[in-house]
Design an enzyme around this catalytic site. Structure first.
Site, PDB file in Angstrom:
ATOM      1  N   ARG A  41       0.799  -1.225   0.000  1.00 52.84           N
ATOM      2  CA  ARG A  41       0.000   0.000   0.000  1.00 52.84           C
ATOM      3  C   ARG A  41       0.836   1.282   0.000  1.00 52.84           C
ATOM      4  NH1 ARG A  41      -2.999  -4.081   1.765  1.00 52.84           N
ATOM      5  NH2 ARG A  41      -1.027  -4.591   2.748  1.00 52.84           N
ATOM      6  N   THR A  42       1.833   1.339   0.877  1.00 46.58           N
ATOM      7  CA  THR A  42       2.590   2.592   0.969  1.00 46.58           C
ATOM      8  C   THR A  42       3.282   2.878  -0.361  1.00 46.58           C
ATOM      9  OG1 THR A  42       2.898   2.136   3.312  1.00 46.58           O
ATOM     10  CG2 THR A  42       4.284   3.844   2.375  1.00 46.58           C
ATOM     11  N   LYS A  69      25.240  -5.122  -2.579  1.00 47.40           N
ATOM     12  CA  LYS A  69      26.703  -5.238  -2.697  1.00 47.40           C
ATOM     13  C   LYS A  69      27.402  -4.589  -1.509  1.00 47.40           C
ATOM     14  CE  LYS A  69      26.363  -4.555  -7.694  1.00 47.40           C
ATOM     15  NZ  LYS A  69      26.708  -3.567  -8.734  1.00 47.40           N
ATOM     16  N   ARG A  90      11.633   3.328   3.295  1.00 50.99           N
ATOM     17  CA  ARG A  90      11.226   2.361   4.332  1.00 50.99           C
ATOM     18  C   ARG A  90      12.442   1.517   4.678  1.00 50.99           C
ATOM     19  NH1 ARG A  90       5.889  -1.256   4.204  1.00 50.99           N
ATOM     20  NH2 ARG A  90       5.102   0.722   4.982  1.00 50.99           N
ATOM     21  N   HIS A 118       5.654   5.662  11.511  1.00 47.77           N
ATOM     22  CA  HIS A 118       5.149   5.579  10.140  1.00 47.77           C
ATOM     23  C   HIS A 118       4.222   6.800   9.945  1.00 47.77           C
ATOM     24  CE1 HIS A 118       3.816   4.181   6.380  1.00 47.77           C
ATOM     25  NE2 HIS A 118       3.523   2.926   6.654  1.00 47.77           N
TER      26      HIS A 118
HETATM   27  C1  NCD Z   1       2.068  -1.182   8.048  1.00 51.83           C
HETATM   28  C2  NCD Z   1       3.560  -1.014   8.171  1.00 51.83           C
HETATM   29  O1  NCD Z   1       4.303  -1.258   7.231  1.00 51.83           O
HETATM   30  O2  NCD Z   1       3.962  -0.616   9.250  1.00 51.83           O
HETATM   31  N1  NCD Z   1       1.601  -1.310   6.746  1.00 51.83           N
HETATM   32  C3  NCD Z   1       1.342  -0.185   6.003  1.00 51.83           C
HETATM   33  O3  NCD Z   1       2.200   0.608   5.733  1.00 51.83           O
HETATM   34  N2  NCD Z   1       0.086   0.022   5.629  1.00 51.83           N
HETATM   35  C4  NCD Z   1       1.485  -2.178   8.971  1.00 51.83           C
HETATM   36  C5  NCD Z   1       2.076  -3.547   9.072  1.00 51.83           C
HETATM   37  O4  NCD Z   1       2.998  -3.911   8.349  1.00 51.83           O
HETATM   38  O5  NCD Z   1       1.574  -4.295   9.895  1.00 51.83           O
END
Ligand code: NCD
Length: 301
Positions: A41-42, A69, A90, A118
């Site tokens: 999703r992100t 690497k 991320r 997040h």
């Molecule tokens: C979450 C995350 O990555 O922290 N997912 C997201 O970004 N919608 C929640 C999760 O991974 O449980």
């Protein structure tokens, strides 16, 4: 973050929701998306937001990059600075976005740093609550707006960021339910105590479900456990599983949220309940991320 910024972001997201034609406000602008951890999703919503605004997105996953690497985070960021107007990142390590920001000339957007934060998910969650319930706290009703957080509260970064944003509102209360050992970190509960917001921990879903206005469920974050820890995520999820039977006890106006992905904490037969808004949350995410990109890249708030 302030209420003024939050309100502007929500207003801008609302405007984008009603656009009929794609915009070209990001024409010539590039977002670089750097993922050291999986994302559905992100990653897709940032890309979708960029496309809708007429810009482009470069996606780089750890597995297919020179990180494999042995390239350092700092050198990777210095490199990506040459390609983009902002970097979404991320990473599995808490605090990594700060390290990235310290060597970057373009803005770094934290798309999740280990079990830290997040923030953009929190913004879309705030936008979801506001859109679905019409308000957050404030003149909600005679009782405070009660937000129930359940699941792996220790490791769920979405919860950590959302609760900090919710602290900007009045007339709210937090309820926690988690398996033993996965409670909300004390640095967060202490922060909430200092602000003076009421927070309670309960041990049975049936105690909390009837009084909750928002239920925010999370999965057990299996990837955050030490390999020597012998955890059974399924069994832990079953301790607080949400089912249609349980929701019979919930308020008709309650909303059930989840950042997704879901494992066993919400059964799939809950999905058709109109109070389950976790798939709507994804759509809110695209508009909110459009507003965030406008703010970060175009200085348009
Ligand atoms: C979450 C995350 O990555 O922290 N997912 C997201 O970004 N919608 C929640 C999760 O991974 O449980």
């Amino acid at each position: 973050m302030s209420r003024t910024i939050l309100n502007s972001l929500m207003q801008n997201a609302d405007k984008m929701k009603h656009w009929v034609k794609p915009s070209d406000s990001m024409r010539g602008k590039t977002l670089v998306s750097l993922y050291y951890e999986p994302s559905t999703r992100t990653a897709c919503s940032f890309q979708s937001a960029m496309i809708k605004l007429g810009g482009s997105n470069i996606y780089l996953a750890e597995k297919f990059s020179s990180i494999e690497k042995g390239e350092s985070l700092e050198d990777t960021i210095r490199t990506l600075n040459c390609y983009g107007d902002a970097i979404v990142m991320r990473h599995p390590k808490k605090g990594s976005s700060e390290i990235a920001a310290s060597v970057s000339n373009v803005p770094i957007i934290n798309a999740g740093d280990g079990n830290g934060e997040h923030p953009t998910q929190a913004l879309l969650d705030i936008y979801t609550i506001h859109s679905e319930l019409g308000t957050i706290g404030g003149k909600w009703s005679n009782t405070p707006m009660r937000i129930l957080f359940l699941g792996d509260l220790k490791n769920s970064r979405t919860v950590h960021s959302l609760i900090r944003l919710l602290c900007l509102y009045e007339n709210i209360e937090f309820i926690y339910i988690s398996p033993e050992g996965l409670e909300m970190p004390s640095e967060i509960t202490e922060h909430i105590s200092r602000i003076g917001i009421n927070q309670i921990t309960v041990y049975h879903l049936l105690e909390a479900i009837p009084i909750a206005d928002v239920v925010y469920a999370t999965r057990i974050q299996k990837e955050r456990f030490d390999i020597h820890e012998n955890i059974n995520a399924k069994l832990l999820s079953l301790q607080y599983q949400i089912t249609p039977e349980l929701l019979l006890k919930a308020k008709p106006s309650m909303i059930l949220m989840h950042p997704l992905p879901r494992n066993d904490e919400i059964t799939t037969d809950v999905d058709s309940d109109p109070r389950a808004v976790y798939f709507k949350q994804i759509k809110y995410g695209v508009y909110m991320r459009m507003a965030i990109l406008e703010w970060i890249i175009n200085d348009n708030l």
